[in-house]
Design an enzyme around this catalytic site. Structure first.
Site, short mmCIF file in Angstrom:
data_model
loop_
_atom_site.label_atom_id
_atom_site.label_comp_id
_atom_site.label_asym_id
_atom_site.label_seq_id
_atom_site.Cartn_x
_atom_site.Cartn_y
_atom_site.Cartn_z
N ASP A 36 -5.60 7.81 -3.83
CA ASP A 36 -6.71 7.39 -4.69
C ASP A 36 -7.99 7.36 -3.86
O ASP A 36 -8.24 6.38 -3.15
CB ASP A 36 -6.44 5.99 -5.26
CG ASP A 36 -5.25 5.99 -6.20
OD1 ASP A 36 -4.22 5.42 -5.86
OD2 ASP A 36 -5.38 6.60 -7.27
N GLY A 143 -10.39 2.37 -10.25
CA GLY A 143 -11.02 1.57 -9.19
C GLY A 143 -10.04 0.64 -8.50
O GLY A 143 -10.17 0.38 -7.32
N GLY A 145 -5.74 -0.97 -8.31
CA GLY A 145 -4.36 -1.01 -8.75
C GLY A 145 -4.08 -2.33 -9.46
O GLY A 145 -4.91 -3.23 -9.47
N ASP A 176 -1.86 7.62 -15.11
CA ASP A 176 -2.10 6.81 -13.91
C ASP A 176 -2.81 5.53 -14.30
O ASP A 176 -3.91 5.56 -14.86
CB ASP A 176 -2.98 7.63 -12.95
CG ASP A 176 -3.38 6.87 -11.71
OD1 ASP A 176 -4.10 7.46 -10.87
OD2 ASP A 176 -3.02 5.68 -11.57
N GLY A 177 -2.11 4.42 -14.01
CA GLY A 177 -2.75 3.12 -14.23
C GLY A 177 -1.88 2.22 -15.08
O GLY A 177 -1.72 2.49 -16.29
N GLY A 198 1.79 2.59 -8.88
CA GLY A 198 1.51 1.96 -7.60
C GLY A 198 2.17 0.60 -7.54
O GLY A 198 3.28 0.45 -7.03
N SER A 199 1.52 -0.36 -8.13
CA SER A 199 2.02 -1.75 -8.00
C SER A 199 3.43 -1.90 -8.57
O SER A 199 4.23 -2.66 -8.02
CB SER A 199 1.06 -2.72 -8.67
OG SER A 199 0.67 -2.24 -9.93
#
Ligand code: DX5
Length: 220
Positions: A36, A143, A145, A176-177, A198-199
């Site tokens: 990112d 911007g 995660g 994504d997100g 991600g998280s």
């Protein structure tokens, strides 16, 4: 249906050990790694320059994709390709000459991707779909995660998938997100086949390999 790829974001990783973190992701069975890239202008956060990615390149063999959340991607394309990114994703909102930017990525030898922020309509990319290997539909405002998935993006994912199929284009759709065990099924059902998380991967108490396998099984 297109094969599902699990593409972790390294945003939640330990930045003091990024090479090791990339190896852990590869060992966990991911298909690619997403970087990112944030410049503090296009998004209110600042992350990886090309040199950081270059330093991790030799640690793993999985493909790297760079999501350029930057105000002027044309300045940076060559650096990220030279750093070893196989795919470079430009935001449709980040350049007034998107057709030229995407063409330049391919000319530099990488595969091109285009990303859409939540408010940006699919029509913004309808004339460049022949230039890309993938379309990224953001399911959070970029911007950071750990944000909440925006489910109203699912019809937009379906719209992109339908448009690509209608034109017979061999192009992936990525989300994504906020993607995790509880949201990935909806995103995949809508037509996403590249899953960035991600998280959700890093918070699995049973570890990365379990998290990757679990999210993959819920997407398929
Ligand atoms: C937003 C970032 C995040 C990151 C994944 O700018 O692109 O979406 O990749 O974050 P999670 O999966 O933690 O929402």
């Amino acid at each position: 249906p297109r094969p599902i790829s699990i593409v972790p974001s390294v945003l939640p990783a330990d930045f003091s050990r990024l090479g090791e973190e990339c190896r852990a992701l590869e060992d966990a069975g991911v298909d690619r790694i997403q970087w990112d890239v944030m410049d503090g202008c296009f998004v209110p956060n600042l992350t990886f320059g090309p040199d950081v990615i270059a330093s991790c390149r030799s640690h793993v063999s999985v493909p790297f994709e760079a999501q350029l959340m930057v105000a002027d991607p044309d300045l940076l394309l060559e650096g990220y390709v030279d750093a070893g990114c196989d795919v470079v994703i430009a935001h449709a909102e980040s350049t007034i000459h998107l057709h030229r930017t995407l063409t330049k990525i391919t000319d530099l030898g990488a595969r091109a991707g285009v990303a859409l922020n939540p408010a940006t309509p699919v029509s913004a990319v309808e004339h460049v779909l022949d230039l890309v290997d993938m379309v990224l539909v953001m399911t959070v405002n970029p911007g950071f995660g750990g944000q909440a998935y925006i489910p109203t993006m699912e019809p937009k994912v379906a719209e992109v998938r339908a448009l690509l199929d209608q034109r017979g284009l061999d192009v992936d759709v990525e989300v994504d997100g906020g993607v995790g065990p509880d949201t990935v099924a909806g995103a995949a059902a809508a037509g996403a086949n590249l899953i960035v998380a991600g998280s959700a991967l890093y918070r699995d108490p049973e570890g990365l390999a379990h998290a990757v396998a679990d999210i993959r099984s819920r997407a398929e």
